[in-house]
Design a protein around this motif. Structure first.
Motif, PDB file in Angstrom:
ATOM      1  N   LEU A 156       0.839  -1.199   0.000  1.00 15.22           N
ATOM      2  CA  LEU A 156       0.000   0.000   0.000  1.00 15.22           C
ATOM      3  C   LEU A 156       0.877   1.252   0.000  1.00 15.22           C
ATOM      4  N   SER A 157       0.450   2.247  -0.763  1.00 13.79           N
ATOM      5  CA  SER A 157       1.156   3.527  -0.706  1.00 13.79           C
ATOM      6  C   SER A 157       0.884   4.160   0.658  1.00 13.79           C
ATOM      7  N   ASP A 158       1.718   5.102   1.032  1.00 13.10           N
ATOM      8  CA  ASP A 158       1.513   5.810   2.302  1.00 13.10           C
ATOM      9  C   ASP A 158       0.143   6.463   2.333  1.00 13.10           C
ATOM     10  N   GLU A 159      -0.220   7.093   1.246  1.00 10.43           N
ATOM     11  CA  GLU A 159      -1.508   7.796   1.178  1.00 10.43           C
ATOM     12  C   GLU A 159      -2.674   6.826   1.351  1.00 10.43           C
ATOM     13  N   LEU A 160      -2.603   5.700   0.691  1.00 13.82           N
ATOM     14  CA  LEU A 160      -3.678   4.723   0.794  1.00 13.82           C
ATOM     15  C   LEU A 160      -3.745   4.126   2.199  1.00 13.82           C
ATOM     16  N   GLU A 172      -5.490   6.703   4.368  1.00 10.89           N
ATOM     17  CA  GLU A 172      -6.919   6.712   4.053  1.00 10.89           C
ATOM     18  C   GLU A 172      -7.615   5.476   4.610  1.00 10.89           C
ATOM     19  N   SER A 173      -6.948   4.335   4.524  1.00  4.56           N
ATOM     20  CA  SER A 173      -7.513   3.094   5.048  1.00  4.56           C
ATOM     21  C   SER A 173      -7.709   3.171   6.555  1.00  4.56           C
ATOM     22  N   TYR A 174      -6.729   3.751   7.227  1.00  6.18           N
ATOM     23  CA  TYR A 174      -6.833   3.909   8.676  1.00  6.18           C
ATOM     24  C   TYR A 174      -8.015   4.808   9.039  1.00  6.18           C
ATOM     25  N   SER A 184       0.167  -0.121  13.551  1.00  5.45           N
ATOM     26  CA  SER A 184       1.538  -0.648  13.611  1.00  5.45           C
ATOM     27  C   SER A 184       2.306  -0.321  12.340  1.00  5.45           C
ATOM     28  N   GLU A 185       1.643  -0.466  11.213  1.00  2.00           N
ATOM     29  CA  GLU A 185       2.294  -0.159   9.944  1.00  2.00           C
ATOM     30  C   GLU A 185       2.531   1.346   9.806  1.00  2.00           C
ATOM     31  N   LEU A 186       1.599   2.151  10.262  1.00  2.00           N
ATOM     32  CA  LEU A 186       1.783   3.605  10.238  1.00  2.00           C
ATOM     33  C   LEU A 186       2.996   3.998  11.086  1.00  2.00           C
ATOM     34  N   GLN A 187       3.136   3.384  12.240  1.00  2.00           N
ATOM     35  CA  GLN A 187       4.283   3.669  13.098  1.00  2.00           C
ATOM     36  C   GLN A 187       5.580   3.204  12.452  1.00  2.00           C
ATOM     37  N   ARG A 188       5.544   2.031  11.827  1.00  2.00           N
ATOM     38  CA  ARG A 188       6.733   1.512  11.155  1.00  2.00           C
ATOM     39  C   ARG A 188       7.207   2.470  10.059  1.00  2.00           C
ATOM     40  N   ARG A 189       6.238   3.097   9.376  1.00  2.00           N
ATOM     41  CA  ARG A 189       6.560   4.030   8.294  1.00  2.00           C
ATOM     42  C   ARG A 189       6.721   5.471   8.796  1.00  2.00           C
ATOM     43  N   LEU A 192       4.419   7.474  10.022  1.00  2.00           N
ATOM     44  CA  LEU A 192       3.324   8.265   9.448  1.00  2.00           C
ATOM     45  C   LEU A 192       2.277   8.679  10.481  1.00  2.00           C
ATOM     46  N   MET A 193       2.487   8.338  11.729  1.00  2.00           N
ATOM     47  CA  MET A 193       1.476   8.668  12.734  1.00  2.00           C
ATOM     48  C   MET A 193       1.235  10.168  12.848  1.00  2.00           C
ATOM     49  N   HIS A 194       2.217  10.963  12.481  1.00  2.00           N
ATOM     50  CA  HIS A 194       2.060  12.419  12.553  1.00  2.00           C
ATOM     51  C   HIS A 194       1.010  12.926  11.549  1.00  2.00           C
TER      52      HIS A 194
END
Length: 46
Positions: free
Chosen positions: A4-8, A11-13, A31-36, A38-40
């Motif tokens: 999944l792209s970061d944007e997708l 959006e999924s979250y 978990s994946e958002l944190q790994r990347r 992207l939580m901010h």
């Protein structure tokens, strides 16, 4: 999840939270958002 792209992923979250999907699924996305780091990009919603 890695395909999944970061944007997708963001959006999924947001959609999963909106639809009140299972806690386990939302945790998996978080978990994946944190790994990347992207939580901010998440907005806090009740």
């Amino acid at each position: 999840m890695r395909r999944l792209s970061d944007e997708l992923l963001v959006e999924s979250y947001q959609k999963a939270k909106e639809l009140k999907l299972s806690h386990e699924f939302i945790c998996l996305i978080e978990s994946e958002l944190q790994r990347r780091s992207l939580m901010h990009k998440m907005t806090i919603t009740p």
